[in-house]
Design an enzyme around this catalytic site. Structure first.
Site, PDB file in Angstrom:
ATOM      1  N   HIS A 180       0.875  -1.168   0.000  1.00 46.41           N
ATOM      2  CA  HIS A 180       0.000   0.000   0.000  1.00 46.41           C
ATOM      3  C   HIS A 180       0.915   1.223   0.000  1.00 46.41           C
ATOM      4  O   HIS A 180       1.724   1.399   0.912  1.00 46.41           O
ATOM      5  CB  HIS A 180      -0.919  -0.006   1.227  1.00 46.41           C
ATOM      6  CG  HIS A 180      -1.980  -1.066   1.153  1.00 46.41           C
ATOM      7  ND1 HIS A 180      -2.407  -1.775   2.255  1.00 46.41           N
ATOM      8  CD2 HIS A 180      -2.681  -1.535   0.098  1.00 46.41           C
ATOM      9  CE1 HIS A 180      -3.348  -2.639   1.874  1.00 46.41           C
ATOM     10  NE2 HIS A 180      -3.520  -2.513   0.575  1.00 46.41           N
ATOM     11  N   GLU A 214       1.688  -5.585  10.519  1.00 44.11           N
ATOM     12  CA  GLU A 214       1.226  -4.203  10.672  1.00 44.11           C
ATOM     13  C   GLU A 214       2.172  -3.545  11.670  1.00 44.11           C
ATOM     14  O   GLU A 214       2.274  -3.999  12.818  1.00 44.11           O
ATOM     15  CB  GLU A 214      -0.206  -4.188  11.212  1.00 44.11           C
ATOM     16  CG  GLU A 214      -1.222  -4.881  10.314  1.00 44.11           C
ATOM     17  CD  GLU A 214      -1.571  -4.061   9.086  1.00 44.11           C
ATOM     18  OE1 GLU A 214      -1.147  -2.884   9.007  1.00 44.11           O
ATOM     19  OE2 GLU A 214      -2.265  -4.591   8.206  1.00 44.11           O
ATOM     20  N   GLU A 252       1.526   3.326   3.094  1.00 41.47           N
ATOM     21  CA  GLU A 252       2.007   2.663   4.313  1.00 41.47           C
ATOM     22  C   GLU A 252       3.511   2.479   4.147  1.00 41.47           C
ATOM     23  O   GLU A 252       3.973   1.518   3.545  1.00 41.47           O
ATOM     24  CB  GLU A 252       1.260   1.335   4.513  1.00 41.47           C
ATOM     25  CG  GLU A 252      -0.242   1.565   4.729  1.00 41.47           C
ATOM     26  CD  GLU A 252      -1.062   0.285   4.712  1.00 41.47           C
ATOM     27  OE1 GLU A 252      -0.484  -0.819   4.790  1.00 41.47           O
ATOM     28  OE2 GLU A 252      -2.304   0.383   4.609  1.00 41.47           O
ATOM     29  N   HIS A 274       3.037  -3.785   6.389  1.00 36.88           N
ATOM     30  CA  HIS A 274       1.970  -2.789   6.221  1.00 36.88           C
ATOM     31  C   HIS A 274       2.003  -1.789   7.377  1.00 36.88           C
ATOM     32  O   HIS A 274       2.873  -1.845   8.247  1.00 36.88           O
ATOM     33  CB  HIS A 274       0.608  -3.489   6.187  1.00 36.88           C
ATOM     34  CG  HIS A 274       0.348  -4.257   4.931  1.00 36.88           C
ATOM     35  ND1 HIS A 274      -0.652  -3.934   4.039  1.00 36.88           N
ATOM     36  CD2 HIS A 274       0.957  -5.352   4.400  1.00 36.88           C
ATOM     37  CE1 HIS A 274      -0.648  -4.795   3.024  1.00 36.88           C
ATOM     38  NE2 HIS A 274       0.327  -5.670   3.231  1.00 36.88           N
TER      39      HIS A 274
END
Length: 440
Positions: A79, A299, A82, A209
């Site tokens: 992404h 994440e 990110e 991410h």
């Protein structure tokens, strides 16, 4: 194991600005130049706008797959907005090079025994859009997708629906076939990454991410539709090893394992993907269902585009975790599959009793099967050969070597009808819930 000869943080990392595309390319070429004997820089393709998707490889024999040496990959910045993963992978590349040159025993062992592939940015076009907004103004979605505004983590062929269908009919449990015309249904960046997976027999992977702080493991897609807004845990046959892999990262991270981050709570800093929220056509599940590779989604920051001032602190929080996770590729069993004449057999299926997910040997006849410590019954089979079954005990340290020698089946008794390994097959219709635009 503590780092030996470890400089706490390379001086060059302080006051580091974010890397735009040109800066990132320069940084990768600089590492390749400084550590030319153990690195190779290569491109797996181009983005929609023509930017290269550069991968930096670390190995004692760059460009060569050595039998019984596992292949590992990190993917960042899928992404575009990110960005912490992209920076961490650039820092990791610099760190591996500097520590190797300094004689760090742990880093040297990792590079000599592993083939490591680092893709800092899968979505360089989206990054440029997000970077124009800057850290302070960046919205939740600006630059998330590629330059056609397609979310690359909702762009892989959906093999989950096919897998869940096969589960009910006792069908194939690995290397599921791709749908017809899949190449024209995916974006150039996705196509490049799928071809990359086809060309390298990756064993372990993580994609990085932002937007939360948690280690997320498969499956991302629920088996059933949501019931009154509730999410349902969707376990793979390898659920226990995936939990262990996720915990390896969360406990080695500065604070992920504490669970309370970004207003969320995740026990031990890990979560099953579907238990968090269901996601269709993601890269993590695709790795598991189409290849031998086990991938988790990391994440790493509440803020998707953190200011440059926090990058040194984030590096320190993630450095040990990034290295410890790579070392996990050396657990379980590995070995060669040979025929009667000691010729290697590629594409042989390796089945572990009680785990309904097989993996296959590579073109050189070597295989790698991640397993937790324990005793297992393992069967290897290939068309035209008699299957071979052996019992093996796996310890907590290095992978146990287990080689298989398959005898040719006598003529006229070959009941093993070869199932085509073709990549094309229509999958039954499987409509997931609407695309959720959470961090993943």
């Amino acid at each position: 194991v503590p780092f030996l000869c470890l400089s706490l943080l390379p001086a060059s990392l302080f006051n580091r600005e974010h890397h735009g595309y040109e800066e990132m390319v320069r940084a990768l070429f600089a590492v390749q130049s400084q550590c030319s004997y153990v690195t190779r820089l290569y491109s797996i393709g181009r983005s929609v706008e023509g930017r290269h998707l550069y991968v930096l490889e670390f190995s004692d024999n760059p460009g060569i797959h050595e039998p019984l040496e596992p292949e590992f990959k990190y993917v960042g910045n899928m992404h575009g907005n990110e960005v912490l993963g992209r920076e961490l992978l650039i820092f990791l590349s610099q760190f591996l090079c500097e520590e190797y040159r300094a004689g760090n025993q742990r880093v040297t062992a990792l590079i000599h025994n592993t083939r490591i592939h680092i893709l800092p940015s899968m979505n360089p076009d989206g990054y440029e859009v997000a970077a124009r907004q800057g850290p302070e103004l960046n919205g939740y979605l600006v630059g998330r997708g590629n330059s056609r505004d397609v979310d690359l983590n909702r762009n892989f062929p959906d093999l989950n629906g096919l897998m869940y269908y096969y589960e009910k009919s006792n069908g194939k449990n690995h290397h599921l076939p791709l749908p017809d015309n899949w190449e024209v249904q995916v974006e150039p960046e996705t196509l490049a990454v799928i071809k990359w997976m086809q060309n390298y027999n990756f064993v372990l992977s993580a994609n990085l991410h932002g937007g939360a702080v948690v280690a997320n493991y498969p499956f991302d897609k629920s088996r059933e539709a949501r019931v009154r807004g509730k999410t349902i845990y969707s376990a793979t046959p390898d659920d226990k090893i995936f939990q262990k892999l996720a915990k390896t990262y969360s406990y080695a991270h500065g604070w992920m394992h504490k669970g309370f981050n970004c207003g969320d709570y995740f026990e031990e800093g890990i979560t099953n993907g579907a238990s968090w929220y269901s996601l269709t056509k993601g890269m993590q599940d695709f790795n598991y269902l189409y290849t031998n590779c086990f991938e988790i989604t990391l994440e790493l920051s509440c803020d998707k585009f953190p200011p440059a001032s926090v990058l040194p602190r984030e590096w320190l929080a993630n450095r040990e975790a990034l290295v410890s996770y790579m070392e996990q590729v050396h657990h379980g069993i590995k070995g060669m599959v040979y025929d009667d004449n000691n010729n290697p057999i590629g594409n042989a299926a390796i089945s572990v009793a009680s785990i309904s997910h097989d993996i296959t040997s590579g073109v050189d006849g070597d295989y790698f099967r991640l397993l937790l410590p324990g005793t297992y019954t393992v069967t290897t089979s290939a068309p035209g050969y008699q299957p071979s079954t052996r019992t093996v005990t796996v310890g907590p340290a290095e992978a146990t070597q287990l080689h298989f020698y398959l005898k040719t089946e006598p003529k006229g008794t070959n009941l093993n009808v070869k199932v085509p390994q073709g990549k094309k097959s229509p999958s039954p219709p499987a409509k997931g819930p609407p695309a959720n635009l959470g961090p993943r």
